[in-house]
Design an enzyme around this catalytic site. Structure first.
Site, PDB file in Angstrom:
ATOM      1  CB  SER A   1      33.668 -95.855  -5.540  1.00  0.00           C
ATOM      2  OG  SER A   1      32.466 -95.204  -5.869  1.00  0.00           O
TER       3      SER A   1
ATOM      4  CE1 TYR B   1      34.239 -87.627  -4.271  1.00  0.00           C
ATOM      5  CE2 TYR B   1      32.265 -88.310  -3.097  1.00  0.00           C
ATOM      6  CZ  TYR B   1      33.624 -88.425  -3.314  1.00  0.00           C
ATOM      7  OH  TYR B   1      34.370 -89.315  -2.591  1.00  0.00           O
TER       8      TYR B   1
ATOM      9  CE  LYS C   1      35.286 -90.688  -5.654  1.00  0.00           C
ATOM     10  NZ  LYS C   1      36.671 -91.201  -5.871  1.00  0.00           N
TER      11      LYS C   1
END
Length: 253
Positions: free
Chosen positions: A149, A163, A167
């Protein structure tokens, strides 16, 4: 063999690293091979995977299987898992490292296609691959899954919103999969901070230095510095660690 060597020994095991042809993935694949594992290098660029696999075999003497696949493509992932078992007959650890964060000028410039691509690669693919691999690991007696992550998932910036969201979903995925695939398969998150990889080559050095100044270590990480954490999570050293998040970020504020 000393105590630490035994603790992190991966001899006879097979480790699959997605996004393994460059950056943090490449370092983790080399690290696993140096500890005795045979490795699988998977990414969209088969040529790059092949080159890294050859380097690993030459340096470590371990077997390395290159495999070209887009991790964000749901229907392509069973073939990857089958290829691992066809070649090695087992899979002991999966490192879901493949990811991307596209550049955009403003949030209004994020298109549906861009958003979906980010989610597919960073979240949907790891879910699908973890289930496919995890069930076979469990049936064979156990294994480890590591979801790579980002600290962006807990410190989101406007430049990485899709993004960061993906994550953050991956963090949640870790806990759910740890329960769903347990007790035989362990699932953990390796939450990476800023590292000097291909993705940061175009960044302004002065701005980068200023950005990491508030961090406890006041610097960006070197790719090799992720290896210790990765080896801990894929090896028996972490035999009682699951559903956990290990931050490797230089002490973000």
């Amino acid at each position: 063999m000393g105590f630490a060597d035994e603790l992190f020994d991966l001899t006879g095991r097979v480790v699959l690293v997605t996004g393994g042809s460059r950056g943090l993935g490449r370092e983790m694949a080399f690290g696993a091979a140096r500890c005795g594992a045979d490795v699988v290098i998977a990414s969209r660029d088969l040529g790059a995977c092949t080159a890294v696999a050859a380097e690993i075999e030459a340096e470590t003497g371990r077997s390395a299987l290159p495999y070209g696949v887009h991790i964000g493509r749901w229907d392509r992932l069973p073939g990857l898992v089958d290829a691992v078992y066809d070649r090695f007959g087992r899979l002991d650890a999966l490192v879901n490292n493949a990811g991307m964060s596209p550049v955009y000028d403003s949030l209004a410039d994020v298109t549906e296609k861009m958003f979906d691509s980010v989610m597919n690669l960073n979240l949907k693919g790891p879910f699908r691959l973890s289930v496919l691999a995890g069930e076979r690991m469990a049936a064979a007696g156990g294994g480890s899954i590591v979801n790579v992550s980002s600290t962006g998932s807990i410190r989101p910036r406007p430049a990485i919103v899709p993004y960061a969201a993906a994550k953050a979903g991956l963090n949640v995925l870790t806990e759910g999969l740890a329960k769903g695939l347990g007790p035989r398969v362990r699932v953990n998150t390796l939450m990476a901070g800023p590292f000097a990889t291909w993705a940061t080559r175009g960044w302004d050095e002065a701005e980068l230095a200023e950005g990491v100044r508030p961090h406890a270590l006041q610097r960006i990480g070197h790719p090799a510095e992720v290896v210790g954490a990765a080896l801990y999570l894929v090896s028996d050293a972490s035999s009682y660690t699951t559903a956990a998040t290990l931050r490797v970020d230089g002490g973000i504020p």
